[in-house]
Motif scaffolding. Structure first.
Motif, PDB file in Angstrom:
ATOM      1  N   TYR A 342      -1.399  63.259  38.936  1.00 26.46           N
ATOM      2  CA  TYR A 342      -1.509  61.948  39.858  1.00 26.46           C
ATOM      3  C   TYR A 342      -2.721  61.094  39.124  1.00 26.46           C
ATOM      4  CZ  TYR A 342       0.692  65.468  42.925  1.00 26.46           C
ATOM      5  OH  TYR A 342       1.534  66.231  43.162  1.00 26.46           O
ATOM      6  N   ALA A 343      -3.162  61.214  37.930  1.00 27.92           N
ATOM      7  CA  ALA A 343      -4.068  60.275  37.320  1.00 27.92           C
ATOM      8  C   ALA A 343      -3.528  58.852  37.298  1.00 27.92           C
ATOM      9  CB  ALA A 343      -4.805  61.149  35.928  1.00 27.92           C
ATOM     10  N   GLU A 344      -4.291  58.130  37.466  1.00 24.79           N
ATOM     11  CA  GLU A 344      -4.220  56.693  37.102  1.00 24.79           C
ATOM     12  C   GLU A 344      -3.553  56.470  35.900  1.00 24.79           C
ATOM     13  OE1 GLU A 344      -6.292  52.314  38.070  1.00 24.79           O
ATOM     14  OE2 GLU A 344      -6.809  54.021  39.429  1.00 24.79           O
ATOM     15  N   ARG A 345      -4.451  57.095  35.032  1.00 26.18           N
ATOM     16  CA  ARG A 345      -3.830  56.749  33.564  1.00 26.18           C
ATOM     17  C   ARG A 345      -3.604  58.194  33.077  1.00 26.18           C
ATOM     18  NH1 ARG A 345      -7.094  55.209  28.064  1.00 26.18           N
ATOM     19  NH2 ARG A 345      -5.388  54.940  26.688  1.00 26.18           N
ATOM     20  N   PRO A 346      -2.328  58.651  32.860  1.00 24.41           N
ATOM     21  CA  PRO A 346      -2.046  60.011  32.725  1.00 24.41           C
ATOM     22  C   PRO A 346      -2.440  60.214  31.493  1.00 24.41           C
ATOM     23  CG  PRO A 346      -0.114  58.629  33.516  1.00 24.41           C
ATOM     24  CD  PRO A 346      -1.293  57.757  33.323  1.00 24.41           C
ATOM     25  N   ILE A 347      -2.717  61.792  31.142  1.00 22.36           N
ATOM     26  CA  ILE A 347      -3.375  62.247  30.077  1.00 22.36           C
ATOM     27  C   ILE A 347      -2.222  62.252  28.846  1.00 22.36           C
ATOM     28  CG2 ILE A 347      -2.229  64.604  30.641  1.00 22.36           C
ATOM     29  CD1 ILE A 347      -5.889  63.876  29.019  1.00 22.36           C
TER      30      ILE A 347
END
Length: 466
Positions: A342-347
């Protein structure tokens, strides 16, 4: 299979799936040994004595498996899950003793010898025999196992039985089709750190190899490719993958496009007819085929109570050393999987797919001594990456799951303890064997018996004396 794939695509378009549910399910594979710590070919007798439907055979006659129903993690759910597993294992161990057997949670049984592994030691299930025949028909030659580690193993096998040496824990997470790609990508990104902190398979056939030798062994033991197909770049059946995905369909499409069917078994159900008549197809052939492609994070399609759903099956972890260690490994994974997708900037937008694969390889070889790449940190020791970056995320994720603070602190404290002491199941095994000295097999046998005793104490491995 192609008809199943077409129907699967239609079901995805029409959003016919159950949404994600915050449930944690797991499978645990175990070894059976005798009073001397040697492999005991008694799974049929032990299962008959256990007499519980959640226990099943595995590939080798010295293996069994327990399936734990998906459960809520919130509140003290993680603690109840651990207690449930412990209670079931205690019951199974008591019944196994009646058959002169004992159960061991470990990635590879250290006392296993080459003579313990052969076609004659495969479980009686006809599907295992068929799988063995089909893999060797595809290969057209014996299996070559070559693993270069602290020591070198170079041997051949005439069956898939060496795969039975690999005993693992599989973690399941149900997700919606829309969220599947993000969860699968996140699971791929953390596979290396997972293995580094959980390594528990340093020995195979008396040789000290990798900290998590199970990875290399599994890759080689199920390889259907003869040498010329490897040289041509044909994909292996144990596969990390080659790219980040945008849909779960990508993985099933790759399965059908890249891999011939190993098990020529068909059901009467016509998936298209089922869907047209308002029923949910089980997609038998597609799911059977998927089960013969051993991705470290496998997509799973299943129908439960008339509703289809999707799961990510995380397959990288070894079994053991204790149930508390397994619970800690699960908490670490589920915590991260509540944050990273769910990170704004995906890993996965910040690191290459190859970097994630290299992390897996380095972690399997070196355990907590591996150096792993992570965006914003570069290449750092595995313990530093986990302590500084991943453990805080896992704490945040477990809080979002609703896990009680003391429960999360205890389980993730076990992960922290391994990082601070540098002690995993693999490093403990190696230190005990080296301290014993003398005859290698006798040292492995002595260590295995001590391991079993400590396993039953349920104390986490980083607290075990050496």
């Amino acid at each position: 299979m192609r008809r199943c794939l077409d129907v699967f695509a239609q079901m995805l378009r029409e959003s016919r799936f159950e949404d994600e549910r915050p449930l944690a399910g797991l499978e645990i594979e175990l070894n059976i040994v005798d009073a001397y710590g040697e492999a005991a070919m008694r799974n049929a007798q032990v299962l008959a004595a256990i007499e519980q439907p959640d226990w099943a055979t595995e590939l080798g006659q010295f293996n069994i498996e327990i399936n734990i129903e998906p459960q809520e993690l919130g509140g003290d759910g993680a603690l109840r899950l651990e207690e449930d597993v412990r209670a079931r294992l205690n019951h199974a161990e008591e019944r196994a003793r009646s058959q002169n057997g004992h159960l061991v949670l470990i990635g590879i049984l250290p006392t296993l010898r080459e003579q313990d592994i052969g076609e004659g030691t495969l479980s009686a299930n006809p599907r295992y025999r068929l799988l063995n025949e089909q893999i060797f028909a595809a290969r057209g030659e014996d299996l070559h196992l070559a693993i270069e580690g602290v020591e070198r193993l170079d041997t051949h096998a005439d069956s898939v039985a060496p795969e039975a040496a690999c005993t693992s824990v599989q973690l399941h997470l149900q997700v919606s089709p829309e969220a599947f790609a993000a969860h699968w990508n996140a699971a791929q990104a953390i596979a290396g750190p997972q293995i580094a902190v959980a390594a528990n398979s340093p020995y195979l056939f008396g040789k000290e190899l990798h900290r998590e030798t199970r990875i290399a062994l599994f890759e080689q033991a199920t390889d259907t490719r003869p040498a010329e197909l490897k040289a041509q770049g044909v994909r292996p059946r144990v596969w990390f993958g080659e790219r980040w995905i945008t849909s779960v369909f990508d993985l099933f499409e790759e399965n059908v496009s890249y891999y011939p069917a190993l098990l020529p078994l068909c059901e009467d159900e016509d998936p298209r007819t089922e869907l047209e008549q308002g029923r949910i197809p089980h997609l038998h052939e597609l799911t059977l085929h998927n089960g013969t492609i051993y991705r470290w994070n496998r997509p799973v399609y299943a129908v439960v109570d008339g509703m289809p759903h999707l799961r990510v099956e995380n397959r990288v972890l070894p079994a053991g050393p204790s149930v508390s260690d397994i619970a800690a490994n699960a908490a670490f994974y589920y915590g991260l999987m509540r944050v990273l997708p769910y990170a704004e900037r995906p890993i996965w937008s910040q690191m290459s797919f190859r970097a994630a694969e290299d992390n897996l390889s380095a972690a399997a070889r070196h355990g907590l001594d591996a150096r792993l790449y992570w965006p914003g940190m570069g290449e750092v020791p595995a313990a530093e990456l986990i302590l500084r970056r991943l453990l805080p995320m896992a704490h945040e994720g477990l809080a979002e799951w609703g896990v009680h603070g003391p429960v999360a602190d205890r389980l993730l404290g076990i992960i922290e303890g391994r990082c601070l002491t540098g002690r995993t199941g693999a490093s403990w095994q190696v230190e005990r064997v080296r301290a014993h000295g003398g005859d290698r097999h006798e040292a492995l046998r002595s260590m295995t018996l001590e391991y079993i005793e400590r396993m039953h104490s349920n104390e986490p491995v980083h607290t075990w004396d050496v």
